[in-house]
Design a protein around this motif. Structure first.
Motif, PDB file in Angstrom:
ATOM      1  N   GLU A 179       2.196  -9.395   3.963  1.00  0.00           N
ATOM      2  CA  GLU A 179       1.965  -8.117   3.788  1.00  0.00           C
ATOM      3  C   GLU A 179       2.321  -7.385   4.731  1.00  0.00           C
TER       4      GLU A 179
ATOM      5  N   GLN B 262       6.271  -7.323   5.807  1.00  0.00           N
ATOM      6  CA  GLN B 262       6.976  -6.706   4.987  1.00  0.00           C
ATOM      7  C   GLN B 262       6.726  -5.144   5.206  1.00  0.00           C
ATOM      8  N   ARG B 263       5.604  -4.598   5.513  1.00  0.00           N
ATOM      9  CA  ARG B 263       5.405  -3.151   5.599  1.00  0.00           C
ATOM     10  C   ARG B 263       6.058  -2.631   6.930  1.00  0.00           C
TER      11      ARG B 263
END
Length: 454
Positions: A22, A25-26
């Motif tokens: 995550e 992805q950020r």
């Protein structure tokens, strides 16, 4: 004894970064959004001749347009769709914050929690649109006036239609940047608006570095000057990191309360006071007010008769208020110190803090709750602000002195350097928080797995 969180924070490594899907992805989303921002800075404003814009910028160099151009990543110099950048939103946000601290109704709205914060944010956006319209109109009018006075046609088809088109495009560009900043904040990493400002500042680094080393290669800039510039920038970055993380922690004592084991236990906490409570607002205010008369006199000087007395007065003002002049640097330092005390008194209210401590039963050891606590907080805050004001003055005046001595235009002024370092530290802290949360998740999964095996 160190806590589990402290142990995890000390053991953070890049090996855990590859597992945090995550977080990756950020980060990629943030990078992509900043790339879109840089592409938009090269999209020209409709109806403007880009061939004469460099001349306009050179004639107004050192004025308020120079400051806005730094924060927009060169978009104002190229007169792109996002020429105004996010500065109207920043200005509107500062005005709303000041109004919320001074106006009773807005002060009550500020205390309403999330609903009040959303309402103030809405007012900030309305103010940003209004400022964009005003600045866009004057910018379009200035472009037309420049073409008429110098003989260079900056605007292809001047008139009312061009002004309306320019205002609409500039408002749309700034609003899109605000939306992009919101997407970065919610789906990416770090504060979106701050990252956009930082990206605009950092985008000028390759050009500055190339010109600096090219000057060293050709001999126009000595190697000693290059080493001195690099040493000063690195030293200021380290100094800013040290001071921005420094705090004056006031011990807060709470009455004894019954714990889970039935024992009476006194709670302790700390009230952290940053040395630089005002942040980067004082340099922005001081530089904006200082270069505003210079910008006005520069524009007015182009349309005045060279034999008139008023023209000589304008030239004298430009001479003494020019960047690097002793009067300019003295007024700049005094402005930073004044706004440092002013803005600190606005954002931190000792009376409100003392009242909240009294309501929650907290007190500073040796200080009686209520009025005495308020006086003590005011006493400590004044002395901290003195250190913060001197720190901001040193950081902002040193690049000005370096430019005056070497004649080399630095891409990083004091204000830009503060923004870059603060945003970088904040973003790194958020990345560490995500990695820490990821490690906690792994620990919880392992604990559940061991419980099942038992």
């Amino acid at each position: 004894m160190a806590s589990r969180a402290d142990n995890l924070a000390s053991n953070l490594s890049l090996a855990n970064f590859g597992k945090a899907t995550e977080l990756k992805q950020r980060i990629w989303f943030t990078v992509g959004a900043l790339v879109v921002f840089r592409f938009l800075s090269f999209v020209p404003l409709p109806g403007v001749n880009p061939l004469v814009l460099e001349t306009l910028y050179d004639q107004t160099r050192g004025g308020i347009l120079d400051l806005f151009n730094t924060f927009s990543g060169g978009s104002l110099q190229r007169m792109s769709l996002i020429a105004l950048g996010v500065m109207p939103y920043i200005t509107s946000s500062i005005v709303v914050q000041l109004a919320a601290a001074l106006h009773p109704s807005l002060m009550a709205l500020k205390k309403e929690g999330e609903a009040g914060r959303k309402k103030l944010n809405q007012y900030t956006r309305y103010g940003a649109v209004l400022l964009c319209a005003i600045q866009g109109w004057f910018l379009a009018t200035g472009l037309e006036a420049y073409g008429a006075s110098s003989g260079l046609q900056a605007v292809i088809n001047p008139g009312l239609l061009f002004k309306i088109t320019a205002v609409i495009n500039l408002i749309g560009g700034t609003m899109f940047l605000l939306w992009l900043g919101e997407q970065i904040t919610s789906r990416g990493i770090g504060n979106g608006v701050s990252l956009i400002i930082m990206a605009g500042i950092i985008a000028q680094f390759p050009t500055f570095a190339a010109n600096l080393f090219e000057g060293g290669r050709t001999g126009s800039v000595s190697m000693f000057v290059i080493v001195a510039i690099i040493a000063v920038i690195v030293g200021l970055v380290i100094f800013i990191c040290f001071v921005e993380r420094a705090q004056r922690r006031l011990l807060i004592q709470y009455p004894k309360r019954a714990s889970a084991k039935g024992m009476m236990q006194a709670d302790r906490s700390h009230l952290p006071l940053k040395l630089n409570t005002a942040g980067v607002i004082p340099p922005i205010f001081a530089s904006s007010l200082l270069v505003l008369p210079l910008t006005i006199t520069q524009f007015a000087g182009n349309s005045l008769n060279t034999d008139s007395m008023f023209y000589s007065v304008v030239q004298t003002l430009n001479q003494y208020l020019g960047r690097g002049q002793p009067l300019h640097m003295a007024l700049y330092a005094l402005g930073i110190i004044f706004f440092c005390f002013f803005y600190t008194s606005v954002v931190f209210n000792p009376e409100e803090t003392a009242e909240n401590l009294k309501k929650n039963g907290g007190f500073i050891p040796g200080i009686r709750p209520g009025k005495n606590t308020e006086k003590y907080l005011d006493y400590v805050l004044d002395r901290i602000t003195v250190i913060g004001a001197l720190y901001l003055t040193l950081v902002c005046v040193t690049p000005e002195f370096l430019v005056n001595e070497t004649g080399i235009q630095l891409f990083l002024g004091g204000t830009s350097l503060l923004i870059v370092v603060n945003v970088t530290v904040d973003t790194i802290s958020q990345i560490q928080s995500h990695l820490l949360a990821h490690q906690y998740g792994d620990l919880i999964k392992k604990a559940k797995l061991k419980g099942r095996l038992r």
